[in-house]
Design an enzyme around this catalytic site. Sequence first.
Site, mmCIF file in Angstrom:
data_model
loop_
_atom_site.group_PDB
_atom_site.id
_atom_site.type_symbol
_atom_site.label_atom_id
_atom_site.label_comp_id
_atom_site.label_asym_id
_atom_site.label_seq_id
_atom_site.Cartn_x
_atom_site.Cartn_y
_atom_site.Cartn_z
ATOM 1 C CE LYS A 166 -6.014 -1.385 5.218
ATOM 2 N NZ LYS A 166 -7.472 -1.617 4.928
ATOM 3 N NE ARG A 223 -3.499 -2.254 2.987
ATOM 4 C CZ ARG A 223 -3.295 -3.366 3.529
ATOM 5 N NH1 ARG A 223 -1.876 -3.695 3.952
ATOM 6 N NH2 ARG A 223 -4.027 -4.522 3.648
ATOM 7 C CG HIS A 283 -5.595 -8.949 1.373
ATOM 8 N ND1 HIS A 283 -6.037 -9.282 -0.100
ATOM 9 C CD2 HIS A 283 -5.584 -7.415 1.250
ATOM 10 C CE1 HIS A 283 -6.082 -8.096 -0.866
ATOM 11 N NE2 HIS A 283 -5.986 -7.238 0.028
ATOM 12 C CE1 TYR A 340 -6.435 -6.710 -6.731
ATOM 13 C CE2 TYR A 340 -6.364 -7.869 -4.820
ATOM 14 C CZ TYR A 340 -6.373 -6.734 -5.460
ATOM 15 O OH TYR A 340 -6.200 -5.461 -4.707
ATOM 16 C CG HIS A 364 -5.072 0.902 -3.564
ATOM 17 N ND1 HIS A 364 -4.330 0.785 -2.443
ATOM 18 C CD2 HIS A 364 -6.075 -0.091 -3.590
ATOM 19 C CE1 HIS A 364 -4.740 0.063 -1.598
ATOM 20 N NE2 HIS A 364 -6.026 -0.738 -2.236
ATOM 21 N NE ARG A 384 -3.183 -3.457 -1.333
ATOM 22 C CZ ARG A 384 -2.513 -4.429 -0.566
ATOM 23 N NH1 ARG A 384 -1.241 -4.390 -0.525
ATOM 24 N NH2 ARG A 384 -3.265 -5.150 0.295
#
Length: 299
Positions: free
Chosen positions: A172, A148, A271, A280, A245, A248
């Site tokens: 995150k 990210r 993730h 995806y 993004h 990404r």
Amino acid sequence: MNSDYLREVFTEYLQVEKNASPYTVKFYQEDLDTFFLFLEEEGIEHVKDVDYAAIRVFLTKQYEQKLSRRSVSRRLSTLRTFYRFLEREEKVDSNPFLQVSQPKVSKPIPGFLYEEEIEKLFHVNDLTSPLGQRDQAILELLYATGMRVSECANLKLVHVDFSIGTVLVRGKGNKERYIPFGRYAQDALEQYIHDGRAKLVNKANEDSGSLFLNARGTTLSTRGFRLVLNKMVKNAALTINVHPHKLRHTFATHLLNAGADMRSVQELLGHKNLSSTQIYTHVTKDHLRNIYKNSHPRA
């Protein structure tokens, strides 16, 4: 009902125990403020008095305000988490939001760059200038790792390990992961660090330790990353919308198209849930269709 107190202790819970980002905390607080305003308008004096019927009225009001299903779904998630917290703190006996199902939200197919499009970007930077070297290193690293932009902006020099070709990324919830990068990214990073970055850092009073610096020698902001990419697109004369993004998305799509397994891509992207990675697969359907057509004996 002391809504200010509940908001304060819930915010503390998000920051300390959940390790939520300031961005996430901000949205949780806004959702909570909307809910508290609703309770006040409906004359509901305590959070424990909220039942299924009250929640249905709340949802109706959200849709009347023309909120999207995605926004309503997020508010429901916020309030479900809030009541789970209240239940743990023994301020309510049960979580009424568990009775309410999430509205179905269609997941948009992520945009990505075709190989010929991204190839053009790799040839627009002036590799004799410090900023050109920096921009090339940013492009190569974002495409090589799929990280990210916020993760890239927080990188320090010490996070890059050239001996094994990996970069340590803090994602995150402050979760750390190592992501490998290839020869092209390594060459671009080494040139930038040993030449361009060394020149940029001389413009500042001290070395921040950040990997990517701006023209003043201080840390490059996330907005700066977007400006860098926009400039590359303009120089490549592309009529496409490129944001960090999208690189990404491109990283994930190209890996899956080349046969990478879903679990590995999930780990590389950082993730938490496989469902976040599965989006995806939508953009790889043409590739799979071609494989099927060329491989199945009765296709």
